[in-house]
Structures are given as C-alpha cells and as structure tokens.
Write a protein that holds these residues in place. Structure first.
Motif, PDB file in Angstrom:
ATOM      1  N   TRP A 141      45.427 -12.384  46.699  1.00 55.40           N
ATOM      2  CA  TRP A 141      45.863 -12.113  46.340  1.00 55.40           C
ATOM      3  C   TRP A 141      46.750 -13.203  47.394  1.00 55.40           C
ATOM      4  N   SER A 142      47.926 -14.543  46.633  1.00 55.06           N
ATOM      5  CA  SER A 142      48.827 -15.302  47.708  1.00 55.06           C
ATOM      6  C   SER A 142      49.552 -13.890  47.790  1.00 55.06           C
ATOM      7  N   GLN A 143      50.700 -14.338  49.079  1.00 58.75           N
ATOM      8  CA  GLN A 143      51.269 -13.648  49.467  1.00 58.75           C
ATOM      9  C   GLN A 143      52.717 -14.244  50.007  1.00 58.75           C
ATOM     10  N   ALA A 144      53.830 -13.747  50.000  1.00 62.36           N
ATOM     11  CA  ALA A 144      55.413 -14.113  50.268  1.00 62.36           C
ATOM     12  C   ALA A 144      56.399 -13.068  50.818  1.00 62.36           C
ATOM     13  N   THR A 145      56.188 -13.070  52.195  1.00 60.71           N
ATOM     14  CA  THR A 145      57.227 -12.336  52.978  1.00 60.71           C
ATOM     15  C   THR A 145      58.936 -12.755  53.084  1.00 60.71           C
ATOM     16  N   PHE A 146      59.596 -11.408  53.677  1.00 67.39           N
ATOM     17  CA  PHE A 146      60.757 -11.454  54.048  1.00 67.39           C
ATOM     18  C   PHE A 146      61.435 -12.003  52.515  1.00 67.39           C
ATOM     19  N   ALA A 147      61.168 -11.552  51.200  1.00 68.07           N
ATOM     20  CA  ALA A 147      61.977 -12.027  49.932  1.00 68.07           C
ATOM     21  C   ALA A 147      63.470 -12.627  49.627  1.00 68.07           C
ATOM     22  N   SER A 148      64.093 -13.541  50.136  1.00 66.34           N
ATOM     23  CA  SER A 148      65.804 -12.890  49.487  1.00 66.34           C
ATOM     24  C   SER A 148      66.285 -13.310  48.315  1.00 66.34           C
ATOM     25  N   GLU A 149      64.989 -13.994  47.729  1.00 62.56           N
ATOM     26  CA  GLU A 149      65.080 -14.733  46.601  1.00 62.56           C
ATOM     27  C   GLU A 149      63.658 -14.104  45.636  1.00 62.56           C
ATOM     28  N   THR A 158      58.530 -18.013  42.224  1.00 63.62           N
ATOM     29  CA  THR A 158      59.314 -19.005  43.326  1.00 63.62           C
ATOM     30  C   THR A 158      60.345 -18.182  44.317  1.00 63.62           C
ATOM     31  N   VAL A 159      59.685 -17.892  45.245  1.00 64.49           N
ATOM     32  CA  VAL A 159      60.569 -17.011  46.472  1.00 64.49           C
ATOM     33  C   VAL A 159      60.954 -17.489  47.621  1.00 64.49           C
ATOM     34  N   THR A 160      61.953 -17.601  47.707  1.00 63.33           N
ATOM     35  CA  THR A 160      63.284 -17.479  49.295  1.00 63.33           C
ATOM     36  C   THR A 160      63.249 -16.447  50.794  1.00 63.33           C
ATOM     37  N   ARG A 161      62.587 -17.357  51.590  1.00 60.04           N
ATOM     38  CA  ARG A 161      62.278 -16.442  52.016  1.00 60.04           C
ATOM     39  C   ARG A 161      63.414 -16.367  53.348  1.00 60.04           C
ATOM     40  N   GLU A 162      63.722 -15.683  54.407  1.00 59.83           N
ATOM     41  CA  GLU A 162      64.636 -15.771  55.517  1.00 59.83           C
ATOM     42  C   GLU A 162      63.262 -15.615  56.489  1.00 59.83           C
ATOM     43  N   VAL A 163      63.937 -17.256  57.637  1.00 60.14           N
ATOM     44  CA  VAL A 163      63.003 -17.687  58.237  1.00 60.14           C
ATOM     45  C   VAL A 163      63.799 -17.570  59.553  1.00 60.14           C
ATOM     46  N   ASP A 164      63.191 -18.045  60.532  1.00 61.63           N
ATOM     47  CA  ASP A 164      64.117 -17.722  61.955  1.00 61.63           C
ATOM     48  C   ASP A 164      64.697 -18.976  61.731  1.00 61.63           C
ATOM     49  N   GLY A 165      64.540 -19.986  61.496  1.00 56.57           N
ATOM     50  CA  GLY A 165      65.745 -21.867  60.919  1.00 56.57           C
ATOM     51  C   GLY A 165      66.496 -21.741  60.041  1.00 56.57           C
ATOM     52  N   LEU A 167      66.279 -19.997  55.794  1.00 57.81           N
ATOM     53  CA  LEU A 167      65.994 -20.565  54.398  1.00 57.81           C
ATOM     54  C   LEU A 167      64.640 -21.617  53.606  1.00 57.81           C
ATOM     55  N   GLN A 168      63.918 -20.746  53.590  1.00 62.49           N
ATOM     56  CA  GLN A 168      62.213 -21.261  53.204  1.00 62.49           C
ATOM     57  C   GLN A 168      61.882 -20.951  51.637  1.00 62.49           C
ATOM     58  N   THR A 169      61.983 -21.954  50.666  1.00 61.33           N
ATOM     59  CA  THR A 169      61.182 -21.714  49.325  1.00 61.33           C
ATOM     60  C   THR A 169      60.270 -22.199  48.937  1.00 61.33           C
ATOM     61  N   ILE A 170      59.094 -20.950  48.706  1.00 61.81           N
ATOM     62  CA  ILE A 170      57.601 -21.380  48.640  1.00 61.81           C
ATOM     63  C   ILE A 170      57.534 -20.680  47.236  1.00 61.81           C
ATOM     64  N   LYS A 171      56.045 -21.708  46.593  1.00 61.09           N
ATOM     65  CA  LYS A 171      56.294 -20.974  45.032  1.00 61.09           C
ATOM     66  C   LYS A 171      54.541 -20.796  45.535  1.00 61.09           C
TER      67      LYS A 171
END
Length: 252
Positions: A141-149, A158-165, A167-171
C-alpha cells in the motif's frame, strides 16, 4: 470504509522511567501504563473520520500482553466500534519487535480489509518508528508518515507531513498506511457513560499463530542504563570569554 487503528500499551508519559538495578531492562513493577500518546491521536482521527461520514467502522487492534485489553477498552471508550487483541507475550517486559507486529497487522488487514490504517508514528517506549513503514512494504500500500493534517477525497488521501525543512503536502492512493504526529489533533477524554458502554463492545482475542507469525525476538538487549546527567552550566562575563569556553569544549 473501515479504519484500522493499531494501539500499544506503554508506560504513561507522565511517569519517570526507572532502570532495573541489574541493567537488564526497565522496571515496570507498580508502574502506571497507558495508551501510547501517538496512538491516541490516531484513534481520535479515526473517530473524526467516522463522525464526518467518511468511515463506517473503527477497529482498534493491539499486539502484546493480556493486559492490553485495558488499552483497547480506552480506544472503545473514545469511540472505536470494536477491538482485536493479539496475545503475543506473557511477560510485560517482552516487547514485540516491529517486524513481527507488522506481519500480524498484515494478517489482520487481510481479514478486515480496511480502507486505511492510521497509526502513531512511533511508540514512546522503544521509539522504533518502523512498524508503519514495514506494514506498507508488506501490504504494497501507499504510505504517508508524520502526518499533521489528513483529509480523504474519494480514493485519494491528502496528507500534510512534518519534515525537517517545514511542511510537505502529498496525495496518496487509497488504501493507505498513515502514521500520525503530535499536531494532527487533540485526543478527546472518554466520558463515564462511554467507558461503561465500552465494556459491552466486542473485543476478540487472537494469537500470532492465527496469522502464521513467529514473534521470537531477533534482537538481544545487552544492557539498559540511565542517560548521563547534564553537567551544570557556568556564567561568563563577556562574549570573548564565551567564545573561548566554546573553543575549549570543541563546540566551535
């Protein structure tokens, strides 16, 4: 859509962890245990999806000792519909490793056929941060980690991820595995009526053998120790003196 939420029984985050005198592990005698805080956030998000009409059922699953029933009852009191306990250990000191957990969850997924798995990004007792990623690899399956939204629209999440730099939004395509971070939501408190109702909700017991999984440990803990105490700070009289102290400490 069905939502599957793995939850883990850990030492309560307010408790000061004590190491056994012989260094063989953490002392769990008379220690308060609770649901892993990241898993609480995952349960809350699953319940919100149901309340929004995007999910029909929320299933909580825990893998560990018999006492994990208490953790599952907490999830049921928060609003999960039913629970599955996989009794994989007799001793509370035996921690089931992430790969074995992921394999058992794969078996649960094959039986339950959820549309999404929402899990905590890591457990606060071992900080492995590996189960979600391993589960995605096992399921394909697909995956999305560290989701804040997290939002779901049809067969996409649609997942907003917390990354070092930042926020990153992926679908990602559904079904998917999502691991959640602290800022996704604020978990609700279970009300007394819901705690009473949770006692009547279904809780099935399984074993690793039901899923054909060997939970024998692959890692050996050699020793456990307290972290070193921080050295006392010092005051300096000027910037030049500060720079010199930093140079002596090898910080610059």
């Amino acid at each position: 859509m069905k939502v599957l939420v793995p939850v883990k029984r850990v030492i309560d985050y307010n408790v000061k962890v004590r190491v056994k005198a012989d260094g063989s592990g953490v002392d769990l005698a008379n220690v308060k245990m609770s649901m892993n805080p990241f898993d609480e956030i995952a349960v809350e998000q699953a319940i919100r999806l149901k309340e929004a009409g995007q999910a029909e059922e929320v299933v909580a699953v825990s893998i560990g000792v018999k006492q994990s029933q208490e953790t599952l009852r907490t999830a049921l009191a928060m609003g999960a519909d039913r629970a599955i306990l996989v009794v994989a250990a007799d001793d509370v000191h035996n921690d089931i490793e992430p790969l074995a957990v992921a394999k058992i969850l794969k078996g649960v997924i094959d039986e339950e056929q959820p549309g999404i798995v929402i899990a905590g990004k890591q457990a606060i007792d071992n900080d492995m941060n590996a189960t979600g990623q391993m589960l995605a690899a096992l399921t394909g399956w697909s995956q999305a980690t560290f989701a804040s939204e997290l939002s779901i629209d049809g067969d996409k999440a649609t997942v907003t991820r917390e990354v070092d730099g930042g926020l990153q939004t992926i679908k990602v395509n559904m079904p998917t595995i999502v691991t959640v971070d602290l800022r996704l939501n604020e978990p609700r408190y279970a009300s007394l009526p819901n705690i009473m109702k949770a006692k009547k909700k279904p809780l099935d017991e399984k074993t690793p053998a039901d899923y054909g999984v060997d939970v024998a440990p692959r890692l050996e803990i050699v020793s456990t120790g307290e972290p070193e105490e921080r050295a006392a700070g010092i005051k300096v009289g000027s910037v030049d003196e500060l720079v010199e102290k930093l140079k002596e400490a090898g910080a610059v």
